[in-house]
Write an enzyme that holds these catalytic residues in place. Structure first.
Site, mmCIF file in Angstrom:
data_model
loop_
_atom_site.group_PDB
_atom_site.id
_atom_site.type_symbol
_atom_site.label_atom_id
_atom_site.label_comp_id
_atom_site.label_asym_id
_atom_site.label_seq_id
_atom_site.Cartn_x
_atom_site.Cartn_y
_atom_site.Cartn_z
ATOM 1 N N HIS A 1 0.849 -1.203 0.000
ATOM 2 C CA HIS A 1 0.000 0.000 0.000
ATOM 3 C C HIS A 1 0.877 1.242 0.000
ATOM 4 O O HIS A 1 2.112 1.145 0.096
ATOM 5 C CB HIS A 1 -0.986 -0.022 1.165
ATOM 6 C CG HIS A 1 -0.383 0.089 2.545
ATOM 7 N ND1 HIS A 1 0.528 -0.814 3.046
ATOM 8 C CD2 HIS A 1 -0.575 1.006 3.539
ATOM 9 C CE1 HIS A 1 0.860 -0.473 4.284
ATOM 10 N NE2 HIS A 1 0.210 0.634 4.598
ATOM 11 N N HIS B 1 1.234 3.894 2.075
ATOM 12 C CA HIS B 1 1.788 4.613 3.220
ATOM 13 C C HIS B 1 3.312 4.571 3.058
ATOM 14 O O HIS B 1 3.878 3.536 2.688
ATOM 15 C CB HIS B 1 1.361 3.976 4.544
ATOM 16 C CG HIS B 1 -0.058 4.319 4.922
ATOM 17 N ND1 HIS B 1 -0.844 3.498 5.692
ATOM 18 C CD2 HIS B 1 -0.817 5.412 4.615
ATOM 19 C CE1 HIS B 1 -2.037 4.067 5.856
ATOM 20 N NE2 HIS B 1 -2.047 5.218 5.203
ATOM 21 N N ASP C 1 5.923 4.285 4.778
ATOM 22 C CA ASP C 1 6.812 3.287 5.399
ATOM 23 C C ASP C 1 6.870 1.979 4.611
ATOM 24 O O ASP C 1 7.637 1.083 4.962
ATOM 25 C CB ASP C 1 6.419 3.026 6.871
ATOM 26 C CG ASP C 1 4.952 2.660 7.059
ATOM 27 O OD1 ASP C 1 4.103 3.193 6.329
ATOM 28 O OD2 ASP C 1 4.655 1.835 7.951
ATOM 29 N N HIS C 2 6.091 1.892 3.534
ATOM 30 C CA HIS C 2 6.107 0.672 2.725
ATOM 31 C C HIS C 2 6.666 0.874 1.309
ATOM 32 O O HIS C 2 6.840 -0.092 0.582
ATOM 33 C CB HIS C 2 4.705 0.055 2.656
ATOM 34 C CG HIS C 2 4.229 -0.371 4.002
ATOM 35 N ND1 HIS C 2 4.270 -1.665 4.448
ATOM 36 C CD2 HIS C 2 3.771 0.372 5.051
ATOM 37 C CE1 HIS C 2 3.843 -1.715 5.705
ATOM 38 N NE2 HIS C 2 3.531 -0.494 6.089
ATOM 39 N N HIS D 1 -7.384 -1.619 5.894
ATOM 40 C CA HIS D 1 -6.431 -0.643 6.438
ATOM 41 C C HIS D 1 -6.792 0.802 6.097
ATOM 42 O O HIS D 1 -5.930 1.680 6.129
ATOM 43 C CB HIS D 1 -5.031 -0.999 5.916
ATOM 44 C CG HIS D 1 -3.917 -0.209 6.525
ATOM 45 N ND1 HIS D 1 -3.800 -0.013 7.891
ATOM 46 C CD2 HIS D 1 -2.866 0.446 5.968
ATOM 47 C CE1 HIS D 1 -2.724 0.732 8.129
ATOM 48 N NE2 HIS D 1 -2.150 1.028 6.991
ATOM 49 N N ASP E 1 -0.119 -4.044 6.743
ATOM 50 C CA ASP E 1 -0.927 -3.254 7.688
ATOM 51 C C ASP E 1 -2.417 -3.580 7.559
ATOM 52 O O ASP E 1 -2.990 -3.524 6.476
ATOM 53 C CB ASP E 1 -0.738 -1.759 7.420
ATOM 54 C CG ASP E 1 0.697 -1.329 7.641
ATOM 55 O OD1 ASP E 1 1.557 -2.208 7.803
ATOM 56 O OD2 ASP E 1 0.954 -0.108 7.649
ATOM 57 N N HIS F 1 6.359 -4.790 12.095
ATOM 58 C CA HIS F 1 5.717 -3.473 11.966
ATOM 59 C C HIS F 1 5.482 -2.851 13.351
ATOM 60 O O HIS F 1 4.396 -2.385 13.674
ATOM 61 C CB HIS F 1 4.391 -3.604 11.190
ATOM 62 C CG HIS F 1 3.889 -2.312 10.622
ATOM 63 N ND1 HIS F 1 2.966 -1.513 11.278
ATOM 64 C CD2 HIS F 1 4.182 -1.642 9.485
ATOM 65 C CE1 HIS F 1 2.702 -0.447 10.551
ATOM 66 N NE2 HIS F 1 3.437 -0.506 9.453
HETATM 67 ZN ZN LIG Z 1 2.950 0.704 7.797
HETATM 68 ZN ZN LIG Z 2 -0.115 1.601 6.528
#
Ligand SMILES: [Zn+2]
Ligand SMILES: [Zn+2]
Length: 305
Positions: A62, A64, A66-67, A142, A212, A270
């Site tokens: 996805h 976000h 951090d990915h 999510h 997530d 995570h």
């Molecule tokens: Zn994340």
């Molecule tokens: Zn996320």
């Protein structure tokens, strides 16, 4: 067949306490599959000897940061290092816009093609199939579009029963057919049933990567019987309300997910930046599901070990 995962990043949201945002490198039969690509993933790859030139498939769960914030850097390095073979990218559709804009602004034309396969967060879909594995999406819950990925080994060949093969003097050239389940017909016309000469192959191994997500039993059936289940566990259960608000899972819930779906082993990751150490998260998950490990940087987990 080799089937193992190297953890490159285990942190949620921000890099902290030597933990990097999410990324994992899956090695299946010596082909590399990168799953998520948080900031700093390239450095982690160098540190843990994961060669970018051997990666032909990248999966982004996805959008976000951090990915995927490490992805454009990695794509750029592949270009600068002379890559020409295609790269397959499985991701939400908007990621193409982001990549195209960055390349446009730097007036860069990649020397290699990116072949996109856009994920659909509403449906289970087989997005990759090759002689080793199939990969399907896991629709998660999510807030923004998010899918996990389920890597399933192809059904393997039957196993020869050595003593029988030797006893009947079966020539080597018949072995491949026997492994596929064909009966053996000897010179004199006698038929030896395949079941008397071979054993069933081992059950195909499964790696389920649940990125997530809110704890939601709607994806449980799909991840049933995973050999190794990776599940996010951002918070301790004392933070359940926050987990629900931000559509994340607690360590206790990750343990429950593993228990209810009959996983062989659970890997949690995570982790929220609020946890300087991870023992409490591990203990909490293990209180429900003892066969739990922490997905910490540099650790290699053999799937089915
Ligand atoms: Zn994340
Ligand atoms: Zn996320």
């Amino acid at each position: 067949m080799k089937f193992e995962v190297t953890i490159l990043g285990s942190s949620s949201a921000t890099p902290i306490y030597n933990r990097n945002p999410t990324s994992q490198a899956l090695n299946i039969n010596d082909r590399l599959y990168l799953i998520d690509c948080g900031e700093g993933t390239q450095q982690q790859m160098l540190k843990f000897d994961v060669k970018a030139s051997r990666i032909d498939h990248i999966f982004i769960s996805h959008l976000h940061g951090d990915h995927y914030l490490g992805l454009v850097g990695l794509l750029s390095s592949m270009h600068l290092n002379g890559r020409i073979k295609p790269l397959k990218l499985y991701c939400p559709e908007q990621l193409k816009e982001i990549i195209d804009l960055q390349l446009k602004c730097s007036e860069t034309t990649l020397q290699y093609p990116i072949e996109y396969k856009f994920t659909n967060p509403a449906d289970v879909e087989v997005i990759l199939e090759n002689p080793d594995i199939t990969v399907e999406t896991i629709p998660l819950d999510h807030g923004i579009a998010c899918t996990g990925f389920l890597f399933r080994e192809k059904k393997r060949l039957r196993k020869l029963i050595r003593e029988k093969i030797d006893a009947f003097n079966i020539p080597v050239e018949y072995y491949p057919a026997l492994k596929k389940g064909v009966d053996y017909v000897a010179h004199d016309g006698r038929v030896y049933k395949n079941e008397s000469l071979t054993l069933d192959s081992d059950a195909p191994k499964i790696y389920a990567y649940c990125s997530d997500t809110l704890y939601n039993e709607r994806y449980f059936e799909q991840i049933n019987n995973a050999t190794l289940l990776y599940h996010e566990a951002t918070f301790l259960n004392t933070m359940l309300e926050r987990a629900n608000d931000t559509r994340h899972t607690t360590a206790l819930q990750a343990g429950e997910a593993a228990l209810k779906t009959h996983a062989e082993k659970l890997l949690i990751g995570h982790f929220s930046a609020r946890y300087k150490t991870l023992n409490e998260l591990l203990d909490e998950a293990r209180s429900i599901f003892p066969a739990t490990e922490l997905a910490v940087e540099g650790k290699v987990f053999v799937i089915g070990d």
